[in-house]
Structure formats: structure tokens, C-alpha cells
Design a protein around this motif. Structure first.
Motif, PDB file in Angstrom:
ATOM      1  N   ILE A 646     -12.764  36.485 -24.039  1.00  0.00           N
ATOM      2  CA  ILE A 646     -11.529  35.728 -23.794  1.00  0.00           C
ATOM      3  C   ILE A 646     -10.908  36.125 -22.455  1.00  0.00           C
ATOM      4  N   ALA A 647     -10.969  37.422 -22.133  1.00  0.00           N
ATOM      5  CA  ALA A 647     -10.438  37.868 -20.837  1.00  0.00           C
ATOM      6  C   ALA A 647     -11.339  37.391 -19.705  1.00  0.00           C
ATOM      7  N   ALA A 648     -12.641  37.377 -19.931  1.00  0.00           N
ATOM      8  CA  ALA A 648     -13.581  36.937 -18.892  1.00  0.00           C
ATOM      9  C   ALA A 648     -13.360  35.459 -18.562  1.00  0.00           C
ATOM     10  N   HIS A 649     -13.203  34.637 -19.593  1.00  0.00           N
ATOM     11  CA  HIS A 649     -12.914  33.219 -19.342  1.00  0.00           C
ATOM     12  C   HIS A 649     -11.598  33.073 -18.582  1.00  0.00           C
ATOM     13  N   GLY A 650     -10.625  33.890 -18.939  1.00  0.00           N
ATOM     14  CA  GLY A 650      -9.329  33.847 -18.255  1.00  0.00           C
ATOM     15  C   GLY A 650      -9.458  34.169 -16.776  1.00  0.00           C
ATOM     16  N   GLN A 651     -10.358  35.097 -16.439  1.00  0.00           N
ATOM     17  CA  GLN A 651     -10.558  35.430 -15.026  1.00  0.00           C
ATOM     18  C   GLN A 651     -11.201  34.272 -14.277  1.00  0.00           C
ATOM     19  N   ILE A 652     -12.175  33.616 -14.903  1.00  0.00           N
ATOM     20  CA  ILE A 652     -12.819  32.483 -14.217  1.00  0.00           C
ATOM     21  C   ILE A 652     -11.792  31.369 -13.998  1.00  0.00           C
ATOM     22  N   GLU A 653     -11.034  31.070 -15.050  1.00  0.00           N
ATOM     23  CA  GLU A 653     -10.073  29.955 -14.932  1.00  0.00           C
ATOM     24  C   GLU A 653      -9.012  30.263 -13.873  1.00  0.00           C
ATOM     25  N   GLY A 654      -8.523  31.497 -13.863  1.00  0.00           N
ATOM     26  CA  GLY A 654      -7.510  31.871 -12.868  1.00  0.00           C
ATOM     27  C   GLY A 654      -8.078  31.905 -11.459  1.00  0.00           C
ATOM     28  N   GLY A 655      -9.295  32.441 -11.328  1.00  0.00           N
ATOM     29  CA  GLY A 655      -9.911  32.555 -10.004  1.00  0.00           C
ATOM     30  C   GLY A 655     -10.264  31.198  -9.421  1.00  0.00           C
ATOM     31  N   VAL A 656     -10.768  30.322 -10.267  1.00  0.00           N
ATOM     32  CA  VAL A 656     -11.112  28.971  -9.823  1.00  0.00           C
ATOM     33  C   VAL A 656      -9.851  28.234  -9.371  1.00  0.00           C
ATOM     34  N   THR A 657      -8.779  28.381 -10.144  1.00  0.00           N
ATOM     35  CA  THR A 657      -7.537  27.676  -9.820  1.00  0.00           C
ATOM     36  C   THR A 657      -6.953  28.188  -8.503  1.00  0.00           C
ATOM     37  N   MET A 658      -7.041  29.506  -8.307  1.00  0.00           N
ATOM     38  CA  MET A 658      -6.618  30.072  -7.022  1.00  0.00           C
ATOM     39  C   MET A 658      -7.483  29.483  -5.902  1.00  0.00           C
ATOM     40  N   GLY A 659      -8.774  29.333  -6.181  1.00  0.00           N
ATOM     41  CA  GLY A 659      -9.703  28.763  -5.200  1.00  0.00           C
ATOM     42  C   GLY A 659      -9.342  27.323  -4.849  1.00  0.00           C
ATOM     43  N   ILE A 660      -8.917  26.556  -5.848  1.00  0.00           N
ATOM     44  CA  ILE A 660      -8.530  25.163  -5.570  1.00  0.00           C
ATOM     45  C   ILE A 660      -7.289  25.137  -4.690  1.00  0.00           C
ATOM     46  N   GLY A 661      -6.349  26.037  -4.971  1.00  0.00           N
ATOM     47  CA  GLY A 661      -5.157  26.124  -4.121  1.00  0.00           C
ATOM     48  C   GLY A 661      -5.549  26.429  -2.686  1.00  0.00           C
ATOM     49  N   GLN A 662      -6.455  27.404  -2.526  1.00  0.00           N
ATOM     50  CA  GLN A 662      -6.894  27.767  -1.180  1.00  0.00           C
ATOM     51  C   GLN A 662      -7.648  26.615  -0.528  1.00  0.00           C
ATOM     52  N   ALA A 663      -8.343  25.844  -1.339  1.00  0.00           N
ATOM     53  CA  ALA A 663      -9.112  24.723  -0.792  1.00  0.00           C
ATOM     54  C   ALA A 663      -8.198  23.618  -0.285  1.00  0.00           C
ATOM     55  N   LEU A 664      -7.123  23.335  -1.009  1.00  0.00           N
ATOM     56  CA  LEU A 664      -6.378  22.110  -0.724  1.00  0.00           C
ATOM     57  C   LEU A 664      -5.014  22.307  -0.065  1.00  0.00           C
ATOM     58  N   THR A 665      -4.294  23.335  -0.456  1.00  0.00           N
ATOM     59  CA  THR A 665      -2.895  23.410   0.015  1.00  0.00           C
ATOM     60  C   THR A 665      -2.484  24.744   0.598  1.00  0.00           C
ATOM     61  N   GLU A 666      -3.156  25.829   0.248  1.00  0.00           N
ATOM     62  CA  GLU A 666      -2.650  27.144   0.621  1.00  0.00           C
ATOM     63  C   GLU A 666      -3.144  27.581   1.993  1.00  0.00           C
ATOM     64  N   GLY A 667      -2.327  27.351   2.979  1.00  0.00           N
ATOM     65  CA  GLY A 667      -2.655  27.824   4.319  1.00  0.00           C
ATOM     66  C   GLY A 667      -1.377  28.259   5.001  1.00  0.00           C
ATOM     67  N   THR A 668      -1.421  29.408   5.660  1.00  0.00           N
ATOM     68  CA  THR A 668      -0.240  29.857   6.378  1.00  0.00           C
ATOM     69  C   THR A 668      -0.134  29.091   7.681  1.00  0.00           C
ATOM     70  N   GLN A 669       1.060  28.563   7.932  1.00  0.00           N
ATOM     71  CA  GLN A 669       1.302  27.882   9.203  1.00  0.00           C
ATOM     72  C   GLN A 669       2.157  28.791  10.080  1.00  0.00           C
TER      73      GLN A 669
END
Ligand code: FES
Ligand code: FES
Lengths: 761, 162
Positions: A646-669
């Protein structure tokens, strides 16, 4: 007991966290505590001409105002000792601390900051990576040659460190290749962004200081306090209350020495709580911006024959923990592929930006994004399906990778097939949707770590560990391992953690090392107790210790479960009144390596127990606006055996979601001077629940010898590696154009669709 | 700017989780700060100070509000519910029980705010669709979980209590 027999996970810190009774650092209140605030440079590059704090000191209710003149004159940081607690003669980024105050209230502390006279002559900001390394460029650290250098850290001018990988003859192989593809990718900086802004509370008792702080690595924080304030380790105790997330951003020590020094000067406890703006601009742990040039040659069959790369990483003003970044980035640009001829050059460049430091899988999301986007470009150039191209070129069990390492049993090929099948690779999709694929990899790290285990006279059990629980559940998992060794229920064990005064040292919550290293130490400490219990039971049951089995809270004779004694009763019969275990991580074998790092080797030239992953994402692009949405993510991971699903799945889901943020919106200007323009959560946009896609996770559980407990590898950073590349490949497949900048904002996607250069627009 | 000598304090009584707390506060104080520093309930978290993260979510007469951006004096005469008021004595609220059992808690910093938003959602809509849950929780940022297990636990709670 086999791993699959593990009981369901019970989160020891769970009740605290769902009822609001758990204390995080900002929740601490000590009698008489004062408020700390920092005076920041707010200018990115300047020579200090005047710093006068006398007026601030004179304000009633101000107990202490400190500058560089009030603390030991010490430069610190592994790699290059380029850092001081406070600015000395010049400032090098906007969040540099010029002075610190402690006062009776927020308002008075603010008055004190306003009363500080801080004057300077501005210097031209150094913010362009290529200009910074050009001949004759002004230096961020003109005195760098006088700093203490540690490790294999070749530096020169604004190049803080330099690393390269060379295998075979890349130049010759490239000239013989059937097809050659060249790309340049540019990634913006981004942030760890834990929801808890950091906080520090310090209190002195005589010559000893206790610091409560939101660090992921209490022992590193302790070492920093000791080094910067010239204190022995036995007088500094770091306690981390519950930690509200870290993602690398809270690794190491940051502001603990400042607050300890303030508390000593003020003779009162002092508390610092960051605002969200400070959380963005002040820490030396931001994800580094990168410029990545890659060229790859393939033969007529679509096999990669050569790769060259040139990487520039934006280090910002100080080295933090980034000395290994060029080597890590080079590994990612090489990628988990079989490539016989490689030459990659990678340089970490000083600028007047906020310092870079470990953020969840440092250098990997950007490096992987670049190399996996490039991989799709190669596949397109030779007319091959991206999945087939990867099938042909990735590393598998027994192959020799692009960095010369021969791999034991690994599961990347299985990850590739599982993720592709789960996503329905090859199925028809609507016009505005597409799938994108990316593979990724990340090491597991060995580190010394210790654990104590204690069975008290009443039979209750304590596990004392230097590990840190930043949310992943990995410390909580440690008691499952101990319970299994001791044949008791996990809820019979209490954990003591995040306290340098109680536990043996260890790497805390960094580098996905908690279970991998602390887990092995805990297992061994618990086993020592188990052995002593078996001895006591053998006497009691008139049997051989070797025949005693511990299970269900009882010690019994193997084969005769009725002949047994409750474990709790045995504890009291120990002559010492309690039973103690103390263990450290045993040395484990490093994988065989054919060295391909030529210089700047910071221990990344081969990867122990490497983790592999494949992400396939389904993206929908609004072709009028360029807004991309990730609808589905299909993730498959080889992180060895999974101990806590259950913790391992939680890490994948959290890490992937962080990755999507970095992919689409998270950039320092940044503005032209190198100050952050979007240092707030409205402007720096994280994924919300409304954005969250459906994530399907599969684990390829390959037992990995010489690794973590029971064949586990690391886990929590790996899911943050492959997502950005998969998103780019999906967007490109949907719009027929490639994006060369990260994050792939709506504006950038729209510009690519319409062949508009944003710089010109 | 105020100093200790010229602060104007208002005597206010705040009704929090069914208990009346008399506090003396300046008009400018936000509710989250007063709950944490004066009332002594630190379960309400502060992740920003600007309505951006939802960590400070509490219920005011049953309605979710970002308490960081709400003046404490305005809460006078209204019923404030914080995370500490969610359980029934020692019995966890089903939302608390499910989010924990289903893995929706990692660092836990977003959890109090998330649970208060979810409570308000299920009060006004006991049978929400997945999209309605997403809308109801879209003001609460979580960096750890990727939201999947939070979503599942709220959906499971809706089924359980309806
Ligand atoms: S603290 Fe109130 S919304 Fe972030
Ligand atoms: S559990 Fe950490 S922010 Fe949500």
C-alpha cells in the motif's frame, strides 16, 4: 517468513495525523520563545557596502540581531566549501541571508528587519549558463580557488564540478552510423514544494542545544550545526517532529545553525516558521535547470551505436549537496540502453540563482525527459515504432549498459511490456489524444546506518532508528520487519526515530535509503534480540536454542507448538532486566563495473541494485489553446521485492503526479536579474485532485540479492523519473510537433503547434 | 505597525468544537493563527497564507473556509469545527478511518484540511460522483499521495454512510 506473508500495514503515526494531535515543528511552542526572521538580500549579485544592525538591536523587544560578524568565520559544504551562514562581503542570490533577528513578536521582528541598514553596489547578474562558462566571464565566486575542495570535484571558474563518461570511440562510431539525430533540450528549474513550509525551534540548556526542525536528515542537520557553530556533536541534539513532506527539499541542514545561534544570543528559545514565499526562494534545494545537447547514431537495423552529450546544469550560487549532479545527469543522458560508444560531458555551473540541491531523484526527471524525447525522435527518423525501438535497445539481464556496467537480473523489459499492454499501445485514439512512452532508471544507495532494538523487562519492544519518516511510510515499515524477526505483532513495537540524541546515525529520509539501509540495520538488531530470546526460551523449555521458533508472540519448540512460552514472560527472565540489540548495515557487494567515468566520479559510475521503470501516459491536447491533460498513466516498476504494497503504490502515485506537475506547469520563472517571478502556489501550480489522472501501477518483483532487506531496492524517487518524457512523447504524437522546453506549458505547446518562437512572439 | 505597547485587543469568544474559548486578539489576526496560537489547537495547518493550499480548512457553521484568510473576529458567534472536533470521542469519523486504512495519509500535513473539505462535501452531498468529489477537494493541495487513495477513501466513506 516469506515477504508475501507480511501482515497488512498499520501506520503507527496514522492516528496522530488524522486527528490533528500530531505535532509538526511549527506546532511547537516553548515557554518564552521568540520569533525569528531573516533579512534576505533580495538582490541577486552585489558587493555589500554597508551593513549596520545597531538601530535594529536598539528596538525594545529585540533580543538578538546576528550577522556574519557574530558567528564563526567558517566556509562549509562537501565538494567545494563555498558557503557561509550569513553573507560576508557579497551576495550571490536573492534568498541569501544578510542578518537574522529574534524578537518578542512577529511585528517587532519585522520592525527590526526594517531598521537594518543594508547597502550594496549591484553587479551584473550571472544567469546565462553558456555565458557563464565563456572565456573571461565574471565569476560568481572570484575566490573559488582558495576554498577547500573535497572528493573528485574538478572545478574551474564558474564550473563548480565537471564529470564525463567515455566508452569506446563515439566519434568514429557516429561517423559510421546509418542515421544520426541531434537535439537540444532546455529544462527550467523547479521546486520540491512540500505542503509544510519549514520550521526550526532551538533551545539551549547550559552548553547544550536542542533543535526541533523539519529536516529529512537529522544527522546532517546536526553536523551542519556543529561545523558552522564549532560545537561538538554531543552538545547538539536534533529532533524532527512529524515531517510535512520533504521530497528532497528538506534534506540536510539549512537554517538550524542560524536559529541555534539566535537562541544562544537571545538566551531564550527561538522559533522560525517560513512563509510560502521564503519556502520558494531561500532553501538551497531547488531542482536545477539544465541545457542538454544529445546526438545519437543508429545502424541500419535500428540499434544505437553511438551517443554524445553535452550537459550544463544550473547550480545557482552555492554547491549545497549538488557535487554529484553532473555525473548523475550524465548517467541519465546515457540512459538505460545498450550503447557501445559514448562520450558525455557534464558541467555544473555557478550562477546567481537560488542554489540547486537534491529534489526527488535529482537530475533525473529533466535528463530522462530529454533522452526519452530524443529516443522518440530517433525512432521517428528511422520510421520505427517507439515501443519497438526501445525493445531493441534497452538493457536487459546480462547486458552491458551505456556506462559499462553489466546487469544482474533486472526487469526493464518486463516493465516495458506491462506498461504498454496496460495502456493499450497501438489502439486507435481520438484525434486530440495520444500515448507516449518513456523508460527510466535510478540507483539504490548504500549508506552506513544503525539501529537499536530493545525488549524491556515487561516484554514491550522499542526500535530506535536514525531513519526519518517524511511521509512515505518507510519508517513505519521498519517495525513490520522487526515484528517479523521477533514473531510478534507490528503494533507491539514502538518506534523511536528522528532524534539524534537517541538513535545511531544514518542517512534519514534521503536517496530512497530508509528501507534499503535502515531496514537492514533494524532487521539485524531485532535478530540479535530474537537470538537472546531463543536462548532464554531454550533454558525454560529445556530444548535447543536452534530449535526455538518465534511466532504469534510465543517461543515454541519446532515441531511441537504446544511446548511454548509467551515472549513477554522471557524478557523479564533476562539477567540484565532487558534485552538489547545494536546493529549497523553490513557491507554489501557492489556490482561489477567497468569504469567509464573519466573524471568527476562522485560514486555514480555504476549503480547498485538499479531500479527500472516504464511509464506510458495518455494525453489529451486542446488544439486551440495548447492545454494538455494527462488522462491516464500506466506505470510499471522494478524496485525489487515489495515489502509494503500500500505504501509502495502510494509512492508511485505521488511520484507520478509530481512528474506530471513538472511536465506541464511547474517551472521557475526568473526576471532578468535572476529573481523568482512565481514564488507562490497560485503562480507555481501543483497538480490538484481535479487534474489527477487515473494511475495504474504494476510491480515487477525481482528478488535482488546484495540489496535492501528481503531483496528490496529503493523505491520513492524512481516514480518521479520517467513521467515527463512520456508526457512529451504523448503531446508530440498528438500535435505532430515536439516540445523542447520543460515544463511543457500550454503556451509552449501552442507555440510549437503554430510554429511560433516564444522569444520572438 | 503595532508594538506591544499600542496593540488594541478585542475580547472575543470563539465557539470551537462545542467549547467556548475567550481570547483577546487584534482585529487583524487570522482565524488559523488564533486557533493555533491562542486556542491551542494546532491540527489546523498553514501551508501558505493566501488561500492557495487548503491546509488551514475549517468549518464555519458547516461551510468550509480557508481559515488563514478569514479574520478571527468575524468568527465570533459562529460554530467553528476543526480537525480536532471530527472524531466522536475515541471513535474516528469514517472519513478518518478510511483515509488511514486506504493509504490516503502520507506526511499528513494536508490531511486535516482535506478531511474538513470532505466532511463538508458529504454533509451537503452524501452520494457524490467522482467528479463531485474532485470539485469538493480541488482547493486542497497534497504533494505526497497523487490523490488516488484520498479520492478512493472519500468515495468509500460515501458508500459506507449512505
Ligand atoms: S494556509 Fe490557508 S490556504 Fe494555505
Ligand atoms: S499527505 Fe503529504 S501533503 Fe498530503
Amino acid at each position: 517468513m516469506a515477504v508475501t506473508d507480511m501482515p497488512e500495514f498499520i501506520r503507527a503515526d496514522g492516528p496522530d495525523k488524522v486527528t490533528g494531535t500530531g505535532r509538526y515543528t511549527a506546532d511547537m511552542t516553548l515557554t518564552g520563545q521568540l520569533v525569528a526572521k531573516f533579512k534576505y538580500a533580495e538582490v541577486t549579485h552585489a558587493i555589500i557596502t554597508k551593513l549596520d544592525v545597531e538601530a535594529a538591536r536598539a528596538i525594545p523587544g529585540v533580543f538578538a540581531v546576528l550577522t556574519a560578524a557574530d558567528v564563526p568565520d567558517i566556509r562549509f559544504t562537501y565538494g567545494i566549501a563555498d558557503r557561509t551562514l550569513f553573507a560576508t562581503d557579497r551576495v550571490r542570490f536573492e534568498g541569501e541571508i544578510v542578518a537574522a533577528v529574534a524578537a518578542i513578536s512577529d511585528d517587532v521582528a519585522q520592525q527590526a528587519l526594517d531598521a537594518i541598514v543594508f547597502e550594496y553596489d549591484e553587479l551584473p547578474p550571472i544567469v546565462d549558463l553558456e555565458a557563464a562558462i565563456a572565456d573571461g566571464a565574471a565569476l560568481v565566486h572570484p575566490d573559488v580557488d582558495s576554498y577547500v575542495v573535497t572528493g573528485d570535484t574538478p572545478h574551474s571558474g564558474n564550473v563548480a564540478t565537471h564529470s564525463s563518461i567515455a566508452m569506446g570511440n563515439a566519434e568514429e562510431a557516429m561517423s559510421n552510423a546509418a542515421t544520426v539525430v541531434t537535439s537540444r533540450y532546455v529544462a527550467d528549474a523547479s521546486h520540491a514544494t512540500p505542503i509544510e513550509p519549514r520550521a526550526v525551534v532551538a533551545q539551549w540548556e547550559g552548553e547544550r542545544v536542542t533543535v526541533y526542525t523539519s529536516t529529512q536528515v537529522p544527522f546532517d542537520a546536526r553536523n551542519l550545526v556543529c561545523e558552522a557553530l564549532e560545537l561538538p556533536a554531543n552538545r547538539v541534539r536534533i529532533i524532527a517532529p512529524h515531517l510535512g513532506g520533504g521530497f528532497g527539499g528538506k534534506c540536510g541542514g539549512h537554517f538550524e545553525p542560524h536559529i541555534a545561534a539566535l537562541a544562544r544570543a537571545a538566551k531564550r528559545p527561538v522559533k522560525l516558521v517560513f512563509s510560502r514565499w521564503e519556502e520558494f526562494i531561500a532553501p538551497d534545494r531547488r531542482r536545477e535547470g539544465m541545457i542538454i545537447d544529445i546526438t545519437t547514431g543508429v545502424d541500419a537495423d535500428g540499434k544505437i551505436v553511438a551517443r554524445t552529450g553535452n550537459i550544463l546544469l544550473d547550480n545557482g550560487a552555492y554547491l549545497a549537496d549538488s557535487a554529484f549532479f553532473p555525473q548523475a545527469a550524465a548517467m541519465h543522458v546515457a540512459g538505460p540502453y545498450v550503447i557501445p560508444n559514448v562520450f558525455i560531458d557534464s558541467r555544473l555551473v555557478y550562477t546567481n540563482h537560488q542554489p540547486s540541491g537534491s529534489v526527488r531523484a535529482p537530475t533525473a526527471p529533466q535528463g530522462c525527459w530529454a533522452v526519452e524525447s530524443h529516443t522518440d525522435e530517433i525512432a521517428a527518423a528511422i520510421g520505427m515504432d517507439p515501443l519497438d525501438f526501445r525493445r531493441k535497445n534497452i538493457v536487459t539481464t546480462g547486458s552491458v549498459g551505456a556506462v559499462g556496467q553489466t546487469y544482474d537480473e533486472i526487469g526493464l523489459d518486463q516493465c516495458l511490456e506491462l506498461a504498454a499492454e496496460s495502456a493499450g499501445w497501438g489502439n486507435d485514439l481520438p484525434d486530440d489524444e495520444a500515448l507516449g512512452i518513456s523508460v527510466g532508471w535510478w540507483p539504490s544507495f548504500h549508506s552506513p546506518a544503525g539501529a537499536y532494538a530493545k525488549m524491556h523487562g515487561d516484554g514491550s519492544i522499542q526500535v530506535i532508528t536514525g531513519a526519518s519518516e517524511c511521509g512515505t511510510g518507510s519508517v513505519m515499515t521498519l517495525r513490520m520487519l522487526a515484528a517479523d524477526e521477533l514473531g510478534v505483532d507490528q503494533t507491539d513495537i514502538e518506534l523511536v526515530y528522528q532524534d539524534t540524541g537517541a538513535a545511531p546515525a544514518g542517512p534519514g529520509s534521503s536517496g530512497s535509503m530508509t528501507l534499503f539501509n535502515h531496514g537492514r540495520a533494524v532487521e539485524r538488531a531485532a535478530r540479535q534480540i530474537a537470538d537472546q530470546i531463543k536462548e532464554l526460551a531454550a533454558t525454560e523449555l529445556e530444548a535447543n536454542a536452534a530449535d526455538i521458533v518465534l511466532a504469534d508472540g510465543k517461543a515454541s519448540v519446532a515441531g511441537t507448538p504446544t511446548v511454548s512460552v509467551p515472549i513477554v514472560e522471557l524478557a523479564g527472565s533476562s539477567p540484565d532486566g532487558e534485552i538489547l540489540g545494536s546493529a549497523t548495515t553490513e557491507d554489501i557487494e557492489w556490482p561489477e563495473i567497468k569504469g567509464s567515468t573519466c573524471l568527476g566520479d562522485q560514486g555514480f559510475s555504476s549503480w547498485m541494485a538499479p531500479q527500472f521503470s516504464c511509464h506510458v501516459v495518455r494525453v489529451k491536447v486542446d488544439k486551440d489553446t495548447g492545454v494538455s491533460r494527462v488522462l491516464e498513466v500506466h506505470a510499471a516498476h522494478d524496485s525489487g521485492t515489495i515489502i509494503n504494497p500500500i505504501a509502495a503504490h502510494g509512492q508511485i502515485e505521488g511520484g507520478v503526479t509530481m512528474g506530471i506537475g513538472q511536465a506541464l506547469t511547474e517551472g521557475t520563472q526568473y526576471d532578468d536579474a535572476g529573481r523568482q517571478r512565481n514564488a507562490g502556489l497560485l503562480e507555481y501550480k501543483l497538480q490538484t485532485i481535479a487534474d489527477a489522472p487515473k494511475i495504474t501501477t504494476q510491480f515487477v518483483e525481482i528478488y535482488t540479492p546484495n540489496a535492501g532487506p528481503r531483496g528490496a531496492k529503493g523505491l520513492a524517487e524512481a516514480p518521479n523519473v520517467a513521467t515527463c518524457g512520456a508526457v512529451n512523447n504523448a503531446i508530440s504524437a498528438a500535435i505532430g510537433k515536439r516540445i523542447y522546453q520543460l515544463p511543457m506549458t500550454a503556451e509552449r505547446v501552442w507555440a510549437a503547434m503554430n510554429d511560433i518562437s516564444l522569444e520572438e512572439a | 505597525m503595532s508594538t506591544p505597547s499600542n496593540r488594541t485587543l478585542n475580547a472575543v469568544e470563539l465557539q470551537v468544537n462545542g467549547v467556548a474559548y475567550p481570547v483577546a486578539i487584534e482585529t487583524s489576526r487570522n482565524l488559523s493563527g488564533v486557533l493555533r496560537d491562542e486556542v491551542g489547537l494546532t491540527g489546523t495547518k498553514e501551508g501558505c497564507d493566501d488561500c492557495e493550499c487548503g491546509a488551514c480548512m475549517v468549518l464555519l457553521d458547516g461551510q468550509p473556509i480557508n481559515s488563514c484568510s478569514y479574520l478571527a473576529v468575524q468568527a465570533q458567534g459562529r460554530e467553528i469545527t476543526t480537525i480536532e472536533g471530527l472524531a466522536d470521542g475515541d471513535d474516528l469519523h469514517p472519513l478518518q478511518r478510511n483515509i488511514l486504512a486506504m493509504g490516503g495519509v502520507q506526511c499528513g500535513f494536508c490531511t486535516p484540511g482535506m478531511l474538513m473539505s470532505a466532511t463538508a462535501l458529504l454533509e451537503r452531498n452524501p452520494t457524490p460522483t467522482e467528479d463531485e468529489i474532485k470539485i469538493g477537494l480541488s482547493g486542497n493541495l497534497c504533494r505526497c499521495t497523487g490523490y488516488a487513495k484520498i479520492l478512493d477513501s472519500v468515495a468509500a466513506t460515501a458508500v459506507e454512510i449512505s
